[in-house]
Scaffold this active site. Structure first.
Site, short mmCIF file in Angstrom:
data_model
loop_
_atom_site.label_atom_id
_atom_site.label_comp_id
_atom_site.label_asym_id
_atom_site.label_seq_id
_atom_site.Cartn_x
_atom_site.Cartn_y
_atom_site.Cartn_z
N GLU A 178 6.33 12.20 9.95
CA GLU A 178 4.94 11.61 9.39
C GLU A 178 3.80 12.10 10.33
O GLU A 178 2.76 12.58 9.69
CB GLU A 178 4.87 10.11 9.38
CG GLU A 178 3.78 9.61 8.70
CD GLU A 178 3.90 7.99 8.73
OE1 GLU A 178 2.85 7.10 8.95
OE2 GLU A 178 4.89 7.61 8.25
N ARG A 226 3.42 7.90 1.23
CA ARG A 226 2.77 8.90 2.33
C ARG A 226 2.55 10.15 1.97
O ARG A 226 2.84 11.24 2.71
CB ARG A 226 3.76 8.81 3.59
CG ARG A 226 4.07 7.35 4.20
CD ARG A 226 2.81 6.69 4.81
NE ARG A 226 3.04 5.61 5.16
CZ ARG A 226 2.92 4.31 4.52
NH1 ARG A 226 2.42 4.28 3.10
NH2 ARG A 226 3.11 3.16 5.02
N SER A 270 3.35 6.08 13.90
CA SER A 270 4.66 6.17 13.15
C SER A 270 4.93 7.57 13.23
O SER A 270 4.42 8.70 12.87
CB SER A 270 5.00 5.94 11.95
OG SER A 270 4.62 4.28 11.87
#
Length: 320
Positions: free
Chosen positions: A299, A180, A229
């Site tokens: 995130e 990520r 998320s």
């Protein structure tokens, strides 16, 4: 300075641009959370050349903030100073099949449309994008992934403009991908990417995409106002497990709630402000830190300024 005043200050510097300039643009109309303050000016460039001309025209002391389709974005109530750039679907939202296994796609294309283009061309390896609620630009920036596949596995090269409007082409290795994350400079605006998969029977690809869709609809609140998320998975665990263990499933602050269905999804139940959403997120981080010692990392991208007197400390100022 208001958006109109900013445009007046720049005057003729912006003449000749073909894209759309919107002063005092409501970001709540863009973000999937449907919350947040206004941008001083929103610019939607017509194409890469138009974007380059804009970046060269805007003095470097004026902030320029890039946003995608707004799915993984939380805008604070005080709004965003300077310019916000959002790539137009017409200029940056296309996918072109350039070989039996390669696709060149604009950064504004929704991930789901990229998956569909790959299916139509019989190119495998893109099915996971069918389950990611975002656009390719964000996927390139954060190495988006799902179902055991990440963006870095598909990227050949990425085109981007820097703050001065100069073009750069980055290889996969140049992007510095990790979980990520990418090492690409923060001021870059991605415009397109060349991506590669492999030949695959369209029926196989369709079954993989159907499985992704079924999984999302079964375990995620896909019909809510959500940003996907909320937190990255910590090492050796899952974010939702840590949120659940800390007793935060269904936790509500104002109009913001951690989804009872999937507790790593934060949702706007209808009246949430950007403040409610971020305060809830930091409350969850603080509770998880207190319960298990795990420091969850956001995130969701949070941008803009707090409204005066409504700032929020990370982890609510606890254990820093």
């Amino acid at each position: 300075m208001s958006g109109a005043e900013l445009l007046e200050r720049l005057g003729d510097r912006l003449s000749g641009l073909r894209g759309r300039l919107t002063p005092d643009a409501g970001m709540d109309k863009i973000t999937w959370f449907r919350a947040g303050g206004p941008a001083d000016v929103l610019f939607q460039p017509a194409d890469e050349e138009d974007l380059s001309a804009f970046l060269k025209a805007v003095p470097e002391d004026i902030p320029v903030t890039m946003v995608g389709i707004g799915s993984n974005l939380l805008v604070r109530e005080g709004g965003i100073r300077g310019f916000v750039v959002r790539l137009s679907a017409k200029g940056f939202g296309q996918a072109e099949v350039v070989s039996d296994t390669r696709i060149r796609a604009g950064a504004a294309i929704p991930d789901k449309r990229l998956a569909a283009a790959a299916l139509e061309a019989g190119i495998g390896g893109f099915h996971f994008y069918h389950g990611i609620p975002g656009g390719l630009g964000g996927a390139l920036r954060m190495n988006a992934g799902a179902n055991g596949v990440e963006t870095k596995e598909r990227v050949i090269e990425v085109r981007a403009l820097d703050r001065k409007g100069e073009l750069h082409v980055f290889s996969n290795a140049d992007m510095g991908y990790a979980y990520r994350h990418s090492d690409a400079p923060r001021d870059l605006i991605f415009t397109s990417a060349l991506m590669e998969g492999y030949r695959e029977d369209p029926d196989v690809i369709r079954r993989e995409m159907d499985a992704v869709q079924h999984h999302r609809e079964t375990v995620q609140p896909v019909r809510e106002k959500t940003g996907g998320s909320t937190f990255k998975n910590p090492p050796e665990s899952s974010a939702w497990k840590e949120v659940d263990k800390a007793g935060c499933r269904g936790l509500t602050i104002g109009g913001a709630q951690m989804s009872p269905m999937h507790c790593n999804f934060m949702i706007n139940t209808g009246t949430a402000s950007g403040y409610d959403l971020e305060y809830l997120g930091e409350t969850v981080r603080a509770k998880v830190l207190e319960h298990s010692g795990v420091r969850l990392e956001w995130e969701i991208k949070r941008i803009g300024e707090f409204r005066e007197g409504r700032g929020i400390d990370p982890f609510l100022g606890q254990m820093l």
